[in-house]
Design a protein around this motif. Structure first.
Motif, short mmCIF file in Angstrom:
data_model
loop_
_atom_site.label_atom_id
_atom_site.label_comp_id
_atom_site.label_asym_id
_atom_site.label_seq_id
_atom_site.Cartn_x
_atom_site.Cartn_y
_atom_site.Cartn_z
N ARG A 83 0.91 -1.09 -0.07
CA ARG A 83 -0.03 0.03 -0.08
C ARG A 83 0.84 1.20 -0.10
NH1 ARG A 83 -2.34 -1.57 5.13
NH2 ARG A 83 -0.70 -1.42 6.69
N VAL A 84 0.46 2.46 -0.26
CA VAL A 84 0.99 3.43 -0.32
C VAL A 84 1.29 4.14 1.28
CG1 VAL A 84 1.33 6.05 -1.25
CG2 VAL A 84 0.06 4.09 -2.48
N ASP A 85 2.32 3.53 1.88
CA ASP A 85 2.74 4.10 3.18
C ASP A 85 3.08 5.38 3.41
OD1 ASP A 85 2.15 1.52 4.37
OD2 ASP A 85 4.07 0.73 4.01
N MET A 86 3.22 6.08 2.23
CA MET A 86 3.72 7.58 2.48
C MET A 86 2.43 8.20 2.82
SD MET A 86 5.38 9.62 -0.27
CE MET A 86 4.05 9.79 -1.76
N LEU A 87 1.14 7.79 2.32
CA LEU A 87 0.03 8.59 2.39
C LEU A 87 -0.35 7.75 3.60
CD1 LEU A 87 -1.33 8.72 -1.22
CD2 LEU A 87 -0.24 10.31 0.19
N TYR A 88 -0.49 6.56 3.77
CA TYR A 88 -1.34 5.85 4.83
C TYR A 88 -0.84 6.17 6.23
CZ TYR A 88 -3.42 1.71 7.18
OH TYR A 88 -4.19 0.89 7.89
N SER A 89 0.52 6.23 6.26
CA SER A 89 1.15 6.73 7.52
C SER A 89 0.64 7.74 8.38
CB SER A 89 2.72 6.55 7.76
OG SER A 89 2.81 7.55 6.54
N ARG A 90 0.03 8.67 7.26
CA ARG A 90 -0.29 10.06 7.67
C ARG A 90 -1.82 10.25 8.07
NH1 ARG A 90 2.60 14.01 3.24
NH2 ARG A 90 4.59 13.18 3.63
N TYR A 91 -2.46 9.05 8.02
CA TYR A 91 -3.80 8.86 8.34
C TYR A 91 -4.04 8.85 9.64
CZ TYR A 91 -4.73 8.30 3.50
OH TYR A 91 -5.01 8.42 1.70
N GLY A 92 -5.07 9.17 10.16
CA GLY A 92 -5.62 9.09 11.55
C GLY A 92 -6.12 7.31 11.81
N PRO A 93 -6.55 6.93 13.00
CA PRO A 93 -6.84 5.52 13.15
C PRO A 93 -8.06 5.38 12.16
CG PRO A 93 -6.33 6.35 15.23
CD PRO A 93 -6.19 7.65 14.06
N ARG A 94 -9.15 6.24 12.23
CA ARG A 94 -10.46 6.09 11.66
C ARG A 94 -10.50 5.95 10.20
NH1 ARG A 94 -15.62 6.63 13.37
NH2 ARG A 94 -17.17 7.05 11.68
N SER A 95 -9.58 6.91 9.59
CA SER A 95 -9.04 6.80 8.12
C SER A 95 -8.46 5.47 7.63
CB SER A 95 -8.34 8.18 7.62
OG SER A 95 -9.09 9.10 8.14
N LYS A 96 -7.45 5.03 8.47
CA LYS A 96 -6.73 3.81 8.15
C LYS A 96 -7.64 3.02 8.02
CE LYS A 96 -2.29 5.17 9.82
NZ LYS A 96 -1.22 4.79 10.84
N ALA A 97 -8.75 2.76 9.19
CA ALA A 97 -9.77 1.96 9.14
C ALA A 97 -10.86 1.83 8.02
CB ALA A 97 -10.38 1.66 10.43
N VAL A 98 -11.00 2.78 7.68
CA VAL A 98 -11.92 3.12 6.26
C VAL A 98 -11.15 2.38 5.07
CG1 VAL A 98 -13.00 4.68 4.72
CG2 VAL A 98 -13.23 5.19 7.04
N VAL A 99 -9.56 2.88 4.97
CA VAL A 99 -8.87 2.37 3.75
C VAL A 99 -8.79 0.69 3.99
CG1 VAL A 99 -6.85 2.48 2.79
CG2 VAL A 99 -7.67 4.60 3.50
N ASP A 100 -8.62 0.59 5.00
CA ASP A 100 -8.46 -1.04 5.10
C ASP A 100 -10.00 -1.82 5.01
OD1 ASP A 100 -6.02 -0.78 6.12
OD2 ASP A 100 -6.36 -0.81 8.42
N LEU A 101 -10.94 -1.41 5.27
CA LEU A 101 -12.17 -1.84 5.22
C LEU A 101 -12.46 -1.81 3.60
CD1 LEU A 101 -14.66 -2.91 6.36
CD2 LEU A 101 -15.69 -0.73 6.27
N VAL A 102 -12.22 -0.65 2.93
CA VAL A 102 -12.48 -0.62 1.42
C VAL A 102 -11.48 -1.64 0.69
CG1 VAL A 102 -12.18 0.96 -0.49
CG2 VAL A 102 -13.47 1.80 1.59
N SER A 103 -10.49 -1.68 1.13
CA SER A 103 -9.33 -2.70 0.39
C SER A 103 -9.63 -4.01 0.70
CB SER A 103 -8.13 -2.37 0.67
OG SER A 103 -7.69 -2.29 2.22
N ALA A 104 -10.20 -4.48 1.93
CA ALA A 104 -10.64 -5.86 2.33
C ALA A 104 -11.81 -6.27 1.51
CB ALA A 104 -10.78 -6.09 3.69
#
Length: 182
Positions: A83-104
């Motif tokens: 995944r694009v950790d450069m972007l993902y690492s800047r997200y908060g827990p909720r945004s990370k969870a949304v990205v993880d949910l959509v990708s899953a």
């Protein structure tokens, strides 16, 4: 049944699936050692003794294919997916969870589609006991092809785990901070 009982039950099932995929992945990882040894033997046989067989070369590809097919789910299981950790690492827990949910969810859709398509492919191969088209090649190619639906089944199972983890994170993030927009 209370909501907490259902949640505990689902959490237990999800944890068992996660452990199962991890166990299968760790066992399959040992195939890389077998692959390295096989390649070394094939290279030594070819260059030192001018000998080698088609079957041994095909076995290299078979081991690599199984490792890759099982390795997909194991990579997700360990959190090693791309995944694009450069972007993902800047997200908060909720945004990370949304990205993880959509990708899953996308992962499970792709995995189930490929699982469905591959079953006919394997069935056809099994129906005529497909082997290698090359003289001296390996028999029973359908066994190798059977790892296609196995690999995508494991990937779908791991995607279920990822969905549950993302939903859990979203609910925890929501309860910690109340309704927020990240």
């Amino acid at each position: 049944m209370s909501r907490s009982t259902i949640s505990t039950f689902v959490g237990g099932v999800v944890d068992r699936i996660d452990m199962f995929v991890g166990l299968v992945g760790r066992c399959t990882a040992w195939l890389t050692l077998a692959l390295v040894l096989l390649v070394a033997v094939n290279v030594l046989a070819r260059y030192l003794f001018s000998a080698g067989t088609v079957a041994m070369q095909e076995l290299e590809w078979h081991l690599l294919a199984v490792t890759a097919l099982i390795g997909m789910s194991y990579g997700v299981n360990r959190g090693d997916e791309v995944r694009v950790d450069m972007l993902y690492s800047r997200y908060g827990p909720r945004s990370k969870a949304v990205v993880d949910l959509v990708s899953a969810v996308l992962t499970i859709l792709v995995a189930l589609f490929l699982l469905k398509v591959s079953l006919a492919y394997v069935s056809q191969s099994y129906s005529f006991l497909e082997g290698s088209p090359d003289p001296g090649g390996l028999s029973y190619r359908f066994v190798l092809k059977a790892f296609i639906p196995i690999g995508f089944s494991l990937l779908a199972l791991q995607a279920i785990v990822q969905i549950a983890k993302a939903v859990r994170e979203l609910s925890q993030a929501g309860s910690r901070h109340g309704p927020s927009s990240e």
